[in-house]
Design an enzyme around this catalytic site. Structure first.
Site, PDB file in Angstrom:
ATOM      1  N   GLN A   1      -7.964  14.847   2.481  1.00  0.00           N
ATOM      2  CA  GLN A   1      -7.916  15.306   1.069  1.00  0.00           C
ATOM      3  C   GLN A   1      -9.020  15.964   0.940  1.00  0.00           C
ATOM      4  O   GLN A   1     -10.238  15.436   1.096  1.00  0.00           O
ATOM      5  CB  GLN A   1      -7.704  13.794   0.480  1.00  0.00           C
TER       6      GLN A   1
ATOM      7  N   GLU B   1     -16.161   2.602 -12.513  1.00  0.00           N
ATOM      8  CA  GLU B   1     -16.616   3.186 -14.067  1.00  0.00           C
ATOM      9  C   GLU B   1     -15.244   3.790 -14.529  1.00  0.00           C
ATOM     10  O   GLU B   1     -15.085   3.409 -15.549  1.00  0.00           O
ATOM     11  CB  GLU B   1     -17.857   3.926 -13.956  1.00  0.00           C
TER      12      GLU B   1
ATOM     13  N   SER C   1     -12.642  12.419   4.012  1.00  0.00           N
ATOM     14  CA  SER C   1     -12.747  11.612   5.023  1.00  0.00           C
ATOM     15  C   SER C   1     -11.985  11.976   6.253  1.00  0.00           C
ATOM     16  O   SER C   1     -10.856  12.696   6.216  1.00  0.00           O
ATOM     17  CB  SER C   1     -12.001  10.154   4.388  1.00  0.00           C
TER      18      SER C   1
ATOM     19  N   SER D   1     -12.777  16.527  -3.692  1.00  0.00           N
ATOM     20  CA  SER D   1     -14.077  16.480  -4.135  1.00  0.00           C
ATOM     21  C   SER D   1     -14.824  17.821  -3.883  1.00  0.00           C
ATOM     22  O   SER D   1     -14.532  18.486  -2.758  1.00  0.00           O
ATOM     23  CB  SER D   1     -14.947  15.283  -3.872  1.00  0.00           C
TER      24      SER D   1
ATOM     25  N   GLU E   1      -2.399   6.186  -4.940  1.00  0.00           N
ATOM     26  CA  GLU E   1      -3.499   5.640  -4.210  1.00  0.00           C
ATOM     27  C   GLU E   1      -4.214   4.383  -4.363  1.00  0.00           C
ATOM     28  O   GLU E   1      -4.458   3.483  -3.798  1.00  0.00           O
ATOM     29  CB  GLU E   1      -4.382   6.874  -4.197  1.00  0.00           C
TER      30      GLU E   1
HETATM   31  C1  FAD Z   1     -16.259   6.764   1.917  1.00  0.00           C
HETATM   32  C2  FAD Z   1     -15.881   7.885   1.028  1.00  0.00           C
HETATM   33  C3  FAD Z   1     -14.800   8.743   1.292  1.00  0.00           C
HETATM   34  C4  FAD Z   1     -14.311   9.427   0.359  1.00  0.00           C
HETATM   35  N1  FAD Z   1     -13.159  10.317   0.837  1.00  0.00           N
HETATM   36  C5  FAD Z   1     -12.769  11.661  -0.062  1.00  0.00           C
HETATM   37  C6  FAD Z   1     -11.853  12.224   0.553  1.00  0.00           C
HETATM   38  O1  FAD Z   1     -11.242  11.979   1.650  1.00  0.00           O
HETATM   39  N2  FAD Z   1     -11.402  13.176  -0.157  1.00  0.00           N
HETATM   40  C7  FAD Z   1     -12.082  13.614  -1.307  1.00  0.00           C
HETATM   41  O2  FAD Z   1     -11.853  14.390  -1.960  1.00  0.00           O
HETATM   42  N3  FAD Z   1     -13.127  12.774  -1.666  1.00  0.00           N
HETATM   43  C8  FAD Z   1     -13.448  11.777  -1.323  1.00  0.00           C
HETATM   44  N4  FAD Z   1     -14.517  11.026  -1.567  1.00  0.00           N
HETATM   45  C9  FAD Z   1     -15.311  11.199  -2.764  1.00  0.00           C
HETATM   46  C10 FAD Z   1     -14.975  10.459  -3.936  1.00  0.00           C
HETATM   47  O3  FAD Z   1     -13.857  10.730  -4.296  1.00  0.00           O
HETATM   48  C11 FAD Z   1     -16.177  10.690  -4.831  1.00  0.00           C
HETATM   49  O4  FAD Z   1     -17.263  10.226  -4.321  1.00  0.00           O
HETATM   50  C12 FAD Z   1     -15.952  10.116  -6.143  1.00  0.00           C
HETATM   51  O5  FAD Z   1     -14.826  10.792  -6.882  1.00  0.00           O
HETATM   52  C13 FAD Z   1     -17.061   9.992  -7.227  1.00  0.00           C
HETATM   53  O6  FAD Z   1     -17.734  11.178  -7.241  1.00  0.00           O
HETATM   54  P1  FAD Z   1     -19.189  11.482  -6.923  1.00  0.00           P
HETATM   55  O7  FAD Z   1     -19.591  10.939  -5.589  1.00  0.00           O
HETATM   56  O8  FAD Z   1     -19.601  12.832  -6.967  1.00  0.00           O
HETATM   57  O9  FAD Z   1     -20.169  10.594  -8.080  1.00  0.00           O
HETATM   58  P2  FAD Z   1     -20.388  11.063  -9.478  1.00  0.00           P
HETATM   59  O10 FAD Z   1     -19.154  11.463 -10.261  1.00  0.00           O
HETATM   60  O11 FAD Z   1     -21.488  11.784  -9.593  1.00  0.00           O
HETATM   61  O12 FAD Z   1     -20.866   9.723  -9.948  1.00  0.00           O
HETATM   62  C14 FAD Z   1     -22.100   9.006  -9.709  1.00  0.00           C
HETATM   63  C15 FAD Z   1     -21.900   7.534 -10.468  1.00  0.00           C
HETATM   64  O13 FAD Z   1     -21.780   7.780 -12.097  1.00  0.00           O
HETATM   65  C16 FAD Z   1     -20.851   7.247 -12.436  1.00  0.00           C
HETATM   66  N5  FAD Z   1     -20.250   8.112 -13.464  1.00  0.00           N
HETATM   67  C17 FAD Z   1     -19.816   9.409 -13.531  1.00  0.00           C
HETATM   68  N6  FAD Z   1     -19.539   9.718 -14.658  1.00  0.00           N
HETATM   69  C18 FAD Z   1     -19.138   8.627 -15.201  1.00  0.00           C
HETATM   70  C19 FAD Z   1     -18.632   8.216 -16.666  1.00  0.00           C
HETATM   71  N7  FAD Z   1     -18.174   9.111 -17.560  1.00  0.00           N
HETATM   72  N8  FAD Z   1     -18.751   7.198 -17.100  1.00  0.00           N
HETATM   73  C20 FAD Z   1     -19.579   5.997 -16.568  1.00  0.00           C
HETATM   74  N9  FAD Z   1     -20.070   6.411 -15.237  1.00  0.00           N
HETATM   75  C21 FAD Z   1     -19.756   7.634 -14.842  1.00  0.00           C
HETATM   76  C22 FAD Z   1     -20.000   6.994 -11.399  1.00  0.00           C
HETATM   77  O14 FAD Z   1     -19.012   6.187 -11.689  1.00  0.00           O
HETATM   78  C23 FAD Z   1     -20.707   6.549 -10.372  1.00  0.00           C
HETATM   79  O15 FAD Z   1     -21.172   5.494 -10.292  1.00  0.00           O
HETATM   80  C24 FAD Z   1     -14.982   9.828  -0.768  1.00  0.00           C
HETATM   81  C25 FAD Z   1     -16.271   9.136  -0.961  1.00  0.00           C
HETATM   82  C26 FAD Z   1     -16.596   8.108  -0.333  1.00  0.00           C
HETATM   83  C27 FAD Z   1     -17.761   7.497  -0.547  1.00  0.00           C
END
Ligand code: FAD
Lengths: 388, 330
Positions: free
Chosen positions: A125, A370, A160, A128, A250
């Site tokens: 996928q 969140e 992933s 991100s 999902e």
């Molecule tokens: C093990 C793992 C596998 C993954 N696999 C995939 C994959 O296969 N394909 C893919 O595309 N993505 C993948 N992801 C990415 C995942 O979808 C993102 O990590 C996720 O969407 C969060 O984005 P970020 O990490 O940029 O965190 P951010 O969006 O920067 O958020 C950081 C923190 O701030 C909080 N936050 C942000 N906005 C708000 C709000 N409006 N209100 C309250 N809190 C908020 C979040 O909840 C989080 O706690 C994976 C992530 C992990 C950890």
């Protein structure tokens, strides 16, 4: 209201149990986040597929058995109870396939689904981006029209299993969006959903080590990668709506079936009975909560499956699932590690250790908890929409 | 497998809800707390007309048969409306006498069950599985107690003690006339304790749902900093967690009603107790100081959530029972 299964369902369960008893590897496969383990898991998908057990709910023409949700849940229960390996094809099976069933063409389904079912092609996928996590619609990777297809460019991250996988599906901006500008005012508009190979010209895959160092995900750098028209899913520009229809899958019924937690909780309870200190009631209560939580999730899912079978749809309720299982999974593994005591620190100390590292990511991926709580509050409780 | 209420059960819930809404149960609960049982007795009559007390009584004693799922449906509504009185104890006493009759000791059932099922006899019950106090002994016409393997009709009760839920009035029973003894009594007592625990769990879920409903309504209309407080993320997330707790306790409750297995009932009791108590804590916090007053009706559910969490098997005992495990490898 009942919890009884029909004779046909019980017969299916027995058939699954018998097959699994004869096929599940006696020794656990190596971690699927390693090259060797990935290959072993790919081979296992092939073994499942050979007897139509890799995608039991799919129509027969694509390699499934066409079973309904109840039988699928039964299969999953049997699979995890038998100690079946983790599913390396899960993102393709749980995210891309449902989208193709709903939005793909017959040609795409015939071309993409059978090799997905057999593990020949393993999908990742690519949603991100470094600047677009929770605010996914802000993504900046582009798709530009060219003759017979599109040229995609930009950077995707956290994909992933991309370190060893074959193909990707992802969202790209095909119409420009200027935040605060006067033109296209909605970031969700003008996105296109498409599929591309990870070994195409212009693709660079850079594996990323997760907490324990294993390359569980990767960054993708894309430089004018050509994607033919037949690999666009649905209408160009409609990518957001199409992609969002699969996030329900999902988080909802299919990503984490109760079978996995029921099997783990049973194992934990057996370990507690064998090695637990009866005087340690604090730990005992956590073990009991693990058993209670698995049963709650199982029955909750059965209730949803019953609603589904009665023709209702599962909407924002899937966010309840996501928060519940992800937090449950961490609590379950923490309890298991505490029960193991000093042995719990060993990184290769069996499934609990690897499972613990994996569980920690649950509240982050598939939409952070969140964001799920916002959805629950706004759509299920009717509270005012806040800024996102 | 169809793990969903049927139309009749939904209709039963709807009609109880409508009846209890019209009956002004908060006023009856407040009167009950003050020792005025009249409005509560009137309410009792209406519940009896709706067959609530007949749900653990076989048809030969003018009951509805043993219908634990319907009983759970009813008790969720009783909890949602903060109905006062020994409702759990009356239904559990019905289960006790029914079971005893099934085990060959039919005399107590013949003598008492019909009055219990019809609502004529408000009943309280003390069992070894249920702690030292019986609920509302001063209001009950029939007081049953099991001690030392003997079922007795209590001769009276000691001084009424205040519960931290003012609506619940607690007293120790004085053993009186012997009704039955021996192995059937012990078995029936365990069975009745499961019913009591299940009914309490259902009541707790109802209490939690009422607390959540009222709090959601409140945070939508209470304004601070120029905006409804329900728009603040800290408030929204806390209420989302309350909903998750309640929604995952609910299937345990109905699952336990279907199996009546002691470990399943204990799981349901633990989960509903924690979920309702979590709802109470969130409700109090999000109402601000107004939630901390006795005059605001919210208090009726707030104090009950804590009391029900401990009643008819507390959290530790429930978790012990979950692991003591009849259902090893399900
Ligand atoms: C093990 C793992 C596998 C993954 N696999 C995939 C994959 O296969 N394909 C893919 O595309 N993505 C993948 N992801 C990415 C995942 O979808 C993102 O990590 C996720 O969407 C969060 O984005 P970020 O990490 O940029 O965190 P951010 O969006 O920067 O958020 C950081 C923190 O701030 C909080 N936050 C942000 N906005 C708000 C709000 N409006 N209100 C309250 N809190 C908020 C979040 O909840 C989080 O706690 C994976 C992530 C992990 C950890």
């Amino acid at each position: 209201m009942d919890l009884d299964f029909t004779a046909g369902e019980e017969e299916f369960r027995q058939r699954a149990r018998d097959w699994l008893a004869g096929h599940v590897p006696a020794e656990p496969l190596p971690s699927l986040e390693t090259r060797e383990g990935f290959a072993a898991h790919r081979a296992w998908e092939g073994e499942l597929a050979a007897d139509r057990w890799s995608v039991v709910s799919w129509p027969e023409e694509y390699g499934g058995q066409g079973v309904d949700i109840v039988k699928w849940l039964m299969f999953e229960e049997e699979y995890f109870a038998a100690g079946g390996p983790g599913r390396v094809s899960q993102n393709g099976i749980n995210l891309l396939a449902p989208t193709l069933f709903d939005f793909g063409t017959d040609e795409q389904r015939a071309r993409v689904l059978p090799p997905m079912a057999s593990g020949e092609v393993i999908w990742v996928q690519a949603w991100s981006e470094p600047e677009s996590g929770s605010d996914l619609a802000s993504l900046r990777s582009t798709a530009r029209r060219t003759s017979g297809g599109w040229l995609i460019s930009g950077q995707k991250t956290w994909s992933s299993r991309a370190a060893f996988a074959d193909r990707a599906f992802g969202l790209f901006r095909s119409e420009p969006y200027e935040s605060g500008g006067t033109g296209n005012a909605k970031p969700h508009r003008g996105l296109t959903y498409l599929m591309f190979p990870l070994d195409a010209d212009g693709v660079t895959v850079r594996p990323i080590g997760r907490l324990d160092g294993k390359p569980a995900f990767a960054e993708l750098f894309l430089d004018d990668v050509f994607v033919p028209d037949e690999d666009v899913i649905g209408e160009p520009g409609q990518g957001w709506r199409i992609a969002m229809s699969t996030t329900g899958n999902e988080r909802g019924l299919t990503l984490r079936s109760p079978g996995r937690f029921v099997a783990s909780a049973d194992r934990l309870v057996r370990q507690w009975r064998a090695h637990g200190d009866p005087a340690d009631t604090a730990l005992r209560d956590r073990v009991a909560d693990a058993a209670i939580g698995a049963r709650a999730y199982q029955l909750f899912t059965w209730a949803n499956a019953s609603r589904f079978a009665a023709g209702e749809t599962i909407g924002a309720e899937s966010s309840l699932n996501k928060v519940f299982w992800s937090e449950y999974d961490i609590a379950l593994h923490e309890t298991a590690l505490d029960l193991l005591g000093a042995e719990g620190e060993l990184a290769d100390g069996g499934e609990w250790a690897e499972g613990y590292v994996f569980s920690l990511a649950g509240p982050i991926y598939a939409g952070t908890n969140e964001i799920q709580r916002d959805i629950i509050a706004e759509r299920l409780l009717g509270l005012p929409k806040g800024r996102r | 497998m169809r793990f969903l209420l049927d139309d009749e059960q939904r209709e039963f819930a709807r009609s109880l809800d409508a009846m209890l809404t019209a009956a002004d149960t908060p006023a009856a609960a407040r009167a009950w707390a003050a020792g005025d049982h009249a409005p509560g007795r009137a309410l009792w009559g209406r519940l009896a007309d709706a067959d609530v007390f007949a749900l653990a009584v076989p048809e030969e004693y003018e009951g509805m048969g043993l219908l634990p799922v319907d009983m759970v449906v009813a008790f969720v509504e009783l909890g949602r409306h903060a109905v006062p009185g020994p409702v759990v104890e009356t239904v559990a006493a019905g289960a006790l006498l029914s079971r005893l009759a099934e085990l060959g000791e039919a005399a107590p059932a013949k003598r008492l069950l019909t009055a219990l099922a019809s609502g004529e006899a408000i009943t309280t019950l003390g069992l070894p599985e249920g702690g030292p106090f019986a609920l509302d002994a001063d209001a009950a016409a029939l007081r049953l107690t099991v001690t030392g393997g003997e079922l007795r009709l209590a001769s009276g009760h000691a001084r009424v003690e205040r519960s931290l839920d003012p609506v619940r009035r607690l007293a120790r029973l004085r053993p009186g006339e012997l009704l039955a003894s021996g192995a059937p009594v012990a078995a029936a007592s365990r069975y009745a304790a499961d019913w009591a625990s299940l009914a309490t769990a259902a009541q707790a879920l109802g209490v939690g749902l009422a607390l959540l409903d009222r709090t959601v309504a409140y945070v939508k209309q209470r304004t601070q900093f120029g905006t409804p407080i329900g728009g603040f993320q800290a408030v929204k997330h806390r209420l989302a967690d309350v909903l998750i707790g309640l929604e995952f306790a609910r299937p345990l409750l109905f699952g336990a009603a279907l199996t009546l297995d002691t470990a399943d009932v204990a799981a349901a009791k633990a989960a509903t107790g924690e979920a309702a108590y979590g709802a109470a804590r969130a409700a109090l916090q999000l109402h601000g100081a107004i939630g901390y007053t006795a005059e605001y009706d919210l208090s009726l559910w707030l104090t009950k959530a804590r009391a029900l969490r401990g009643a008819w098997r507390g959290p530790g005992e429930c978790r012990r029972l979950v692991l003591s495990g009849d259902r090893e490898a399900d």
